[in-house]
Scaffold this active site. Structure first.
Site, short mmCIF file in Angstrom:
data_model
loop_
_atom_site.label_atom_id
_atom_site.label_comp_id
_atom_site.label_asym_id
_atom_site.label_seq_id
_atom_site.Cartn_x
_atom_site.Cartn_y
_atom_site.Cartn_z
CG ASP A 25 -1.62 -0.55 8.03
OD1 ASP A 25 -2.21 0.44 7.56
OD2 ASP A 25 -1.75 -1.70 7.59
CG ASP A 52 3.59 -10.15 5.16
OD1 ASP A 52 4.07 -10.70 6.17
OD2 ASP A 52 2.37 -10.14 4.91
CE LYS A 68 4.47 -0.07 2.55
NZ LYS A 68 3.53 -0.77 1.69
NE ARG A 81 -2.26 -4.39 -0.96
CZ ARG A 81 -1.74 -3.85 0.14
NH1 ARG A 81 -0.69 -4.40 0.71
NH2 ARG A 81 -2.24 -2.74 0.65
N GLY A 129 0.81 -1.22 0.00
CA GLY A 129 0.00 0.00 0.00
C GLY A 129 0.84 1.26 0.00
P1 FBP Z 1 0.53 -1.93 3.56
O1 FBP Z 1 0.52 -2.77 4.79
O2 FBP Z 1 0.92 -2.64 2.35
O3 FBP Z 1 1.35 -0.68 3.78
O4 FBP Z 1 -0.96 -1.41 3.28
C1 FBP Z 1 -1.73 -0.91 4.29
C2 FBP Z 1 -3.15 -0.59 3.89
O5 FBP Z 1 -3.27 0.78 3.61
C3 FBP Z 1 -4.12 -1.03 4.99
O6 FBP Z 1 -4.26 -0.02 5.95
C4 FBP Z 1 -5.37 -1.35 4.22
O7 FBP Z 1 -6.15 -2.33 4.86
C5 FBP Z 1 -4.84 -1.90 2.93
O8 FBP Z 1 -3.57 -1.31 2.74
C6 FBP Z 1 -5.73 -1.61 1.76
O9 FBP Z 1 -5.22 -2.25 0.65
P2 FBP Z 1 -5.53 -1.87 -0.86
O10 FBP Z 1 -4.69 -0.70 -1.19
O11 FBP Z 1 -5.08 -3.07 -1.60
O12 FBP Z 1 -6.97 -1.56 -0.96
#
Ligand code: FBP
Length: 549
Positions: free
Chosen positions: A205, A176, A202, A145, A81
């Site tokens: 969260d 991860d 990064k 991802r 994200g």
């Molecule tokens: P990362 O852990 O990859 O930094 O992403 C966090 C996040 O923003 C979460 O807070 C949220 O649940 C998720 O990504 C949403 O994912 P997407 O961008 O695939 O909708």
């Protein structure tokens, strides 16, 4: 490209660097390290990258860097994200490697780890980098991802890395992605490929932190962006005095974002998933808690309020967690694939165990649909797509009707719903994130120049002014332990959930009853880029409280 006035002015901002990364840099090595848990297993799995020392960059009187000035090409990947500051990590790497030798080149792999595997890349030139300095977003090369965990992926990546004469790869990602960065570092070292791998912490969260990592980048800006919006809503609520606002906040599992925003804005209610799990609360218990707060405020003539709800809440309610686990099994079963039921909900109702069926049946249909929707690439429920804020407000409304009938509530209840997540992930980085990320990038380049691999770039002492920050690197294996993932024990970086005996939660818990009953809202306002340091360079409350001894 057309630019706003702020974009133009902000492009000229020169991020502040720790003293140890200014001028000529020297590396100081610490003692050998060990993993936070399961030392024997982790050592066996990472024979080449286990036990490396912590390293720190310190100012030097020397004329030339102890890293020499050999040419090196570097590749960079943005994984997962978006988080404010990613572009500054990349500009930090770029400036760092160019300072070491202007002939060095930086390549960006496109749309996340898939870019490495599928050989999609771009050379990041000074012209491109200058367009993105101090901007939000990951659009310079895009993100994705795809999980980097198969040998075929490592080998495919190796081909393009060799072709481009790249000697190091920087993976900017969450827990991860950094775990996978370490597996890749070990693989490339064991196979004597000469390719180093460095990680960067990064995620908005905030759950990638530990003794070595004070904060994951992006958390600061995202929380400040949400807090501005929550403050505005609080002022609206207190002006109109007719709505309860239910605000869901991103954060996937951990409630760090909800907790930080609560500390910033003093809402009437802020739920913390980790506490709900600890107290073994049911969905009804949560609803009762909110309904009682609504009734108590109504009794004082206040038919308005603000409630913050962490995105991952439902997965922390033990009964719902158990239900989700069975739903995951059923939805990924061959039986489900063969039956291809026209009505998924009805099919699941018939298959669920006696324990879970009543919990599932008690959920409103729309919510049951969301809970059984498409899983993410790791098989997890996509919590960002689940409208917990609506579920809770509907259940609270029902509960209040019952309380009214029983003479326990007199008042009006009208709800508004919000979900803040994407609104903050690409905001222009705060001064903290702009400086922190740039320092992480420069630190990564210095680690590379010294042949380090299997390290994550870090910057510590971040509650002090930026020139006193301490940059360096932590061996990724140091942060690992073994955990069960998809039915198998795997080496992973420990995810940091909200600690209920930590200062941020305790500070919140000491004040929340007062905030619930009275109207104590605070209004943080928009992120400021210019002005007094106490406004512009402020860290999050979470970081301040955690780092204050
Ligand atoms: P990362 O852990 O990859 O930094 O992403 C966090 C996040 O923003 C979460 O807070 C949220 O649940 C998720 O990504 C949403 O994912 P997407 O961008 O695939 O909708």
């Amino acid at each position: 490209m057309d630019k706003s006035a702020l974009q133009i002015a902000r492009a000229a901002y020169q991020p502040k660097l720790p003293k140890g990364l200014q001028g000529v840099v020297t590396l100081k090595e610490g003692k050998p390290t060990q993993s936070v848990g399961d030392q024997d297993e982790i050592k066996k799995l990472f024979p080449n990258t286990y036990g490396l020392p912590l390293v720190e960059f310190v100012p030097s009187e020397d004329k030339a860097s102890d890293a020499g000035n050999k040419t090196m090409n570097v590749g960079v990947i943005l994984s997962g994200g978006q988080a404010p500051g990613g572009h500054n990590v990349i500009s930090g790497i770029f400036d760092g490697i160019k300072k070491l030798n202007p002939a060095n080149k930086l390549y960006g792999f496109l749309l996340g780890p898939a870019g490495l595997v599928n050989h999609n890349y771009v050379e990041l030139t000074a012209e491109i980098i200058d367009e993105y300095r101090n901007t939000g977003g990951f659009d310079i090369i895009g993100s994705g991802r795809t999980k980097l965990e198969e040998v075929e992926q490592f080998e495919s990546g190796l081909k393009i890395l060799k072709e481009l004469n790249i000697n190091a790869l920087v993976i900017i990602g969450g827990d991860d992605s950094n775990t996978n960065a370490c597996v890749l570092a070990e693989y490339y070292l064991a196979h004597k490929t000469g390719i180093q791998v460095i990680g960067c912490p990064k995620t908005i969260d905030g759950d990638l932190k530990n003794d070595q990592i004070e904060a994951s980048f992006g958390f600061d800006t995202a929380c400040k962006t949400y807090s501005e919006l929550i403050g505005n809503i609080e002022r609206d609520a207190n002006s109109a005095k007719k709505y309860w606002h239910f605000i869901k906040l991103m954060g996937r599992s951990a409630s760090h974002i909800a907790l930080e925003c609560a500390l910033e804005t003093q809402p009437n209610i802020a739920l913390v998933s980790e506490e709900i799990q600890e107290k073994n609360m049911s969905l009804d218990d949560v609803v009762d808690y909110i309904a009682q707060a609504v009734a108590d405020r109504a009794a004082e003539g206040n038919n308005f309020g603000v409630a913050l709800i962490p995105e991952g809440l439902i997965e922390f309610i033990p009964a719902v967690k158990k239900l989700i686990a069975e739903l995951n099994d059923l939805l990924s079963s061959a039986e489900y694939a063969n039956d291809a039921p026209a009505d998924r909900i009805e099919w699941l109702n018939n298959k669920l165990s006696a324990d879970n069926a009543p919990v599932f049946a008690s959920l409103p249909r729309a919510f049951a649909e969301q809970l059984t929707g498409e899983r993410d690439p790791h098989g997890n429920v996509q919590v960002s797509l689940i409208e917990t804020e609506k579920l809770l407000s509907q259940m609270v409304a029902k509960k209040l009707e019952k309380m009214k009938a029983a003479g326990q509530y007199v008042g009006k209840f009208a709800a508004q719903h919000h979900f803040f997540g994407y609104e903050g992930r690409c905001a222009a980085p705060s001064n903290f994130d702009a400086d922190y990320c740039y320092a992480l990038g420069v630190s990564a380049s210095e680690l590379i120049a010294r042949g380090k691999t299997g390290y994550m770039a870090i910057v510590k002492n971040t509650t002090a002014p930026a020139d006193q920050w301490i940059a360096g690197g932590v061996p990724i294996t140091m942060m690992m332990n073994m955990e069960r993932r998809s039915g198998k024990m795997k080496p992973v970086i420990r995810k940091a959930l909200v600690e209920l005996d930590g200062k941020p939660f305790k500070t919140f818990a000491a004040q929340r009853d007062e905030w619930k009953k009275n109207t104590c809202y605070t209004y943080p306002g928009p992120i400021q880029y210019w002005g007094p340091a106490e406004v512009c360079d402020r860290t999050t409350e979470t970081l301040r409280l955690e780092q204050t001894k």
